[in-house]
Scaffold this motif. Sequence first.
Motif, PDB file in Angstrom:
ATOM      1  N   MET A   1      46.543  42.112  37.966  1.00 15.06           N
ATOM      2  CA  MET A   1      45.904  41.330  39.012  1.00 15.06           C
ATOM      3  C   MET A   1      45.944  39.946  38.783  1.00 15.06           C
ATOM      4  O   MET A   1      45.687  39.437  37.516  1.00 15.06           O
ATOM      5  CB  MET A   1      44.377  41.836  39.284  1.00 15.06           C
ATOM      6  N   THR A   2      46.262  39.249  39.707  1.00 14.95           N
ATOM      7  CA  THR A   2      46.222  37.643  39.717  1.00 14.95           C
ATOM      8  C   THR A   2      45.450  37.242  40.526  1.00 14.95           C
ATOM      9  O   THR A   2      44.983  37.792  41.241  1.00 14.95           O
ATOM     10  CB  THR A   2      47.723  37.151  39.896  1.00 14.95           C
ATOM     11  N   ASP A   3      45.392  35.804  40.189  1.00 23.32           N
ATOM     12  CA  ASP A   3      44.179  34.937  41.099  1.00 23.32           C
ATOM     13  C   ASP A   3      44.654  35.326  42.725  1.00 23.32           C
ATOM     14  O   ASP A   3      43.805  35.667  43.405  1.00 23.32           O
ATOM     15  CB  ASP A   3      44.072  33.607  40.870  1.00 23.32           C
ATOM     16  N   LYS A   4      45.877  35.264  42.989  1.00 21.28           N
ATOM     17  CA  LYS A   4      46.260  35.571  44.462  1.00 21.28           C
ATOM     18  C   LYS A   4      46.023  36.658  44.926  1.00 21.28           C
ATOM     19  O   LYS A   4      45.609  36.738  45.965  1.00 21.28           O
ATOM     20  CB  LYS A   4      47.900  35.147  44.445  1.00 21.28           C
ATOM     21  N   SER A   5      46.357  37.770  44.189  1.00 17.97           N
ATOM     22  CA  SER A   5      46.154  39.061  44.574  1.00 17.97           C
ATOM     23  C   SER A   5      44.729  39.480  44.780  1.00 17.97           C
ATOM     24  O   SER A   5      44.085  40.215  45.815  1.00 17.97           O
ATOM     25  CB  SER A   5      46.861  40.198  44.111  1.00 17.97           C
ATOM     26  N   LEU A   6      43.783  38.837  43.835  1.00 15.41           N
ATOM     27  CA  LEU A   6      42.255  38.991  44.017  1.00 15.41           C
ATOM     28  C   LEU A   6      41.893  38.119  45.384  1.00 15.41           C
ATOM     29  O   LEU A   6      41.012  38.912  45.989  1.00 15.41           O
ATOM     30  CB  LEU A   6      41.874  38.444  42.692  1.00 15.41           C
TER      31      LEU A   6
END
Length: 88
Positions: A12-17
Amino acid sequence: MNIYVGNLSYQMTDKSLEEVFAKFGEVKSAKVIMDRDTGRSKGFGFVEMNSADAGSEAIEALNGNDCEGRTLRVNEAKPREERPRRQY
């Protein structure tokens, strides 16, 4: 409203979160916490929503639900308590 999100996928990345929470309202910030030594995700993060209503709705909808093969733990973030620095 500040929200704690636990048991995240390590990919999980900041963007996908942010994308997961954007369905419920405007996201002010989304941050996956990284281990500073290894650079890998620690498996949890924080999301700040613009409105408390959107935050409550997101918590209600996402807590206990599956995301990328992991069951999310989602609740309102509690302020970090002060703890003494460890002495080595």
